[in-house]
Motif scaffolding. Structure first.
Motif, PDB file in Angstrom:
ATOM      1  N   ALA A 125       0.784  -1.418  -0.025  1.00 32.04           N
ATOM      2  CA  ALA A 125       0.005  -0.044  -0.024  1.00 32.04           C
ATOM      3  C   ALA A 125       0.853   1.239   0.046  1.00 32.04           C
ATOM      4  O   ALA A 125       0.353   2.282  -0.571  1.00 32.04           O
ATOM      5  N   SER A 126       2.170   1.127   0.480  1.00 34.53           N
ATOM      6  CA  SER A 126       2.849   2.361   0.463  1.00 34.53           C
ATOM      7  C   SER A 126       3.772   2.662  -0.946  1.00 34.53           C
ATOM      8  O   SER A 126       4.627   3.486  -0.976  1.00 34.53           O
ATOM      9  N   SER A 127       3.268   2.045  -2.109  1.00 34.96           N
ATOM     10  CA  SER A 127       4.114   2.118  -3.200  1.00 34.96           C
ATOM     11  C   SER A 127       3.295   2.217  -4.382  1.00 34.96           C
ATOM     12  O   SER A 127       2.142   2.080  -4.275  1.00 34.96           O
ATOM     13  N   SER A 128       3.937   2.437  -5.469  1.00 36.71           N
ATOM     14  CA  SER A 128       3.068   2.605  -6.784  1.00 36.71           C
ATOM     15  C   SER A 128       2.115   3.605  -6.864  1.00 36.71           C
ATOM     16  O   SER A 128       0.920   3.218  -7.072  1.00 36.71           O
ATOM     17  N   SER A 129       2.550   4.870  -6.546  1.00 35.91           N
ATOM     18  CA  SER A 129       1.388   5.948  -6.666  1.00 35.91           C
ATOM     19  C   SER A 129       1.136   6.230  -8.088  1.00 35.91           C
ATOM     20  O   SER A 129       1.989   5.708  -9.129  1.00 35.91           O
ATOM     21  N   ALA A 130      -0.104   6.856  -8.297  1.00 30.58           N
ATOM     22  CA  ALA A 130      -0.623   7.117  -9.675  1.00 30.58           C
ATOM     23  C   ALA A 130       0.377   7.809 -10.496  1.00 30.58           C
ATOM     24  O   ALA A 130       0.525   7.654 -11.565  1.00 30.58           O
ATOM     25  N   ASP A 131       1.033   8.884  -9.478  1.00 31.76           N
ATOM     26  CA  ASP A 131       1.836   9.745 -10.344  1.00 31.76           C
ATOM     27  C   ASP A 131       3.242   8.972 -10.707  1.00 31.76           C
ATOM     28  O   ASP A 131       3.807   9.150 -11.989  1.00 31.76           O
ATOM     29  N   PHE A 132       3.662   8.118 -10.017  1.00 34.78           N
ATOM     30  CA  PHE A 132       4.665   7.082 -10.672  1.00 34.78           C
ATOM     31  C   PHE A 132       4.310   6.249 -11.683  1.00 34.78           C
ATOM     32  O   PHE A 132       5.173   6.304 -12.700  1.00 34.78           O
ATOM     33  N   ILE A 133       3.158   5.686 -11.662  1.00 30.11           N
ATOM     34  CA  ILE A 133       3.043   4.703 -12.694  1.00 30.11           C
ATOM     35  C   ILE A 133       2.676   5.688 -13.951  1.00 30.11           C
ATOM     36  O   ILE A 133       3.191   5.172 -15.062  1.00 30.11           O
ATOM     37  N   ALA A 134       2.080   6.919 -13.959  1.00 29.52           N
ATOM     38  CA  ALA A 134       2.187   7.660 -15.058  1.00 29.52           C
ATOM     39  C   ALA A 134       3.455   8.393 -15.600  1.00 29.52           C
ATOM     40  O   ALA A 134       3.580   8.450 -16.801  1.00 29.52           O
ATOM     41  N   ALA A 135       4.411   8.489 -14.737  1.00 20.25           N
ATOM     42  CA  ALA A 135       5.829   9.023 -15.062  1.00 20.25           C
ATOM     43  C   ALA A 135       6.486   7.857 -15.755  1.00 20.25           C
ATOM     44  O   ALA A 135       7.005   7.957 -16.685  1.00 20.25           O
ATOM     45  N   VAL A 136       6.607   6.686 -15.288  1.00 19.46           N
ATOM     46  CA  VAL A 136       7.183   5.422 -15.936  1.00 19.46           C
ATOM     47  C   VAL A 136       6.600   4.959 -17.065  1.00 19.46           C
ATOM     48  O   VAL A 136       7.100   4.593 -18.077  1.00 19.46           O
ATOM     49  N   LYS A 137       5.026   4.964 -17.165  1.00 14.03           N
ATOM     50  CA  LYS A 137       4.430   4.560 -18.355  1.00 14.03           C
ATOM     51  C   LYS A 137       4.978   2.875 -18.884  1.00 14.03           C
ATOM     52  O   LYS A 137       5.385   2.808 -20.070  1.00 14.03           O
ATOM     53  N   PRO A 138       4.881   2.011 -17.880  1.00 17.86           N
ATOM     54  CA  PRO A 138       5.474   0.943 -18.065  1.00 17.86           C
ATOM     55  C   PRO A 138       4.644  -0.148 -19.346  1.00 17.86           C
ATOM     56  O   PRO A 138       3.301   0.103 -19.475  1.00 17.86           O
ATOM     57  N   ALA A 139       5.166  -0.687 -19.994  1.00 15.99           N
ATOM     58  CA  ALA A 139       4.719  -1.427 -21.016  1.00 15.99           C
ATOM     59  C   ALA A 139       3.805  -2.556 -20.528  1.00 15.99           C
ATOM     60  O   ALA A 139       2.645  -2.834 -20.902  1.00 15.99           O
ATOM     61  N   PHE A 140       4.288  -3.173 -19.391  1.00 14.30           N
ATOM     62  CA  PHE A 140       3.654  -3.935 -18.317  1.00 14.30           C
ATOM     63  C   PHE A 140       4.305  -4.127 -17.138  1.00 14.30           C
ATOM     64  O   PHE A 140       5.325  -3.498 -17.064  1.00 14.30           O
ATOM     65  N   ALA A 141       3.939  -4.563 -16.129  1.00 14.82           N
ATOM     66  CA  ALA A 141       4.476  -4.790 -14.991  1.00 14.82           C
ATOM     67  C   ALA A 141       4.356  -6.276 -14.280  1.00 14.82           C
ATOM     68  O   ALA A 141       3.512  -7.024 -14.644  1.00 14.82           O
ATOM     69  N   VAL A 142       5.296  -6.441 -13.506  1.00 15.62           N
ATOM     70  CA  VAL A 142       5.319  -7.827 -12.832  1.00 15.62           C
ATOM     71  C   VAL A 142       5.396  -7.548 -11.324  1.00 15.62           C
ATOM     72  O   VAL A 142       6.434  -6.861 -10.779  1.00 15.62           O
TER      73      VAL A 142
END
Length: 142
Positions: free
Chosen positions: A63-80
């Protein structure tokens, strides 16, 4: 190596995790360790430009990780997500998975998929070649 950075000297031990960006002609892989939201801006700023990376979800989807801003900034192809089956922490947390879903990022979870084999072909997009739990059910008993 994108982390630890000098600017996170006050951070928790998790935020001192080694974050690696592995780059090659065929793609990029971002290994984030156990960083939390406080360190995510440092990592996303250091990421630079290039092809969309495959992202190892920070801190197993806590719960302390993966902010919406981080996801938007990284723009991952996919995640694991690297998580154990029925782990005592409840990783990945549903609210974290909802943030990836809202961003349109497909997430593979080792607790469900087993080992996730990723291919980085030079002449095609990066893709998941195998999810070992689907190929070798109950592999630990053989």
């Amino acid at each position: 190596m994108l982390n630890p950075a000098a600017t996170v000297s006050h951070a928790s031990a998790n935020d001192h995790s080694c974050v690696l960006l592995i780059e090659g002609l065929a793609g990029r892989l971002l290994l984030t360790g156990d960083i939390a939201m406080d360190t995510e801006p440092v990592v996303s700023a250091a990421l630079g430009s290039g092809p969309r990376p495959v992202l190892q979800v920070p801190h197993h989807g806590s719960a302390s990780s993966s902010s919406a801003d981080f996801i938007a900034a990284v723009k991952p192809a996919f995640a694991v997500v690297s998580a154990g089956w029925r782990n005592r922490f409840g990783h990945p947390r549903p609210e974290v998975m909802a943030r990836y879903a809202a961003a349109g990022v497909m997430v593979f979870n080792t607790a469900v998929d087993g080992a996730v084999q990723i291919e980085f072909p030079a002449d095609a997009p990066t893709y998941v070649a195998a999810r070992w739990r689907l190929l070798e059910r109950r592999y630990w008993r053989e």
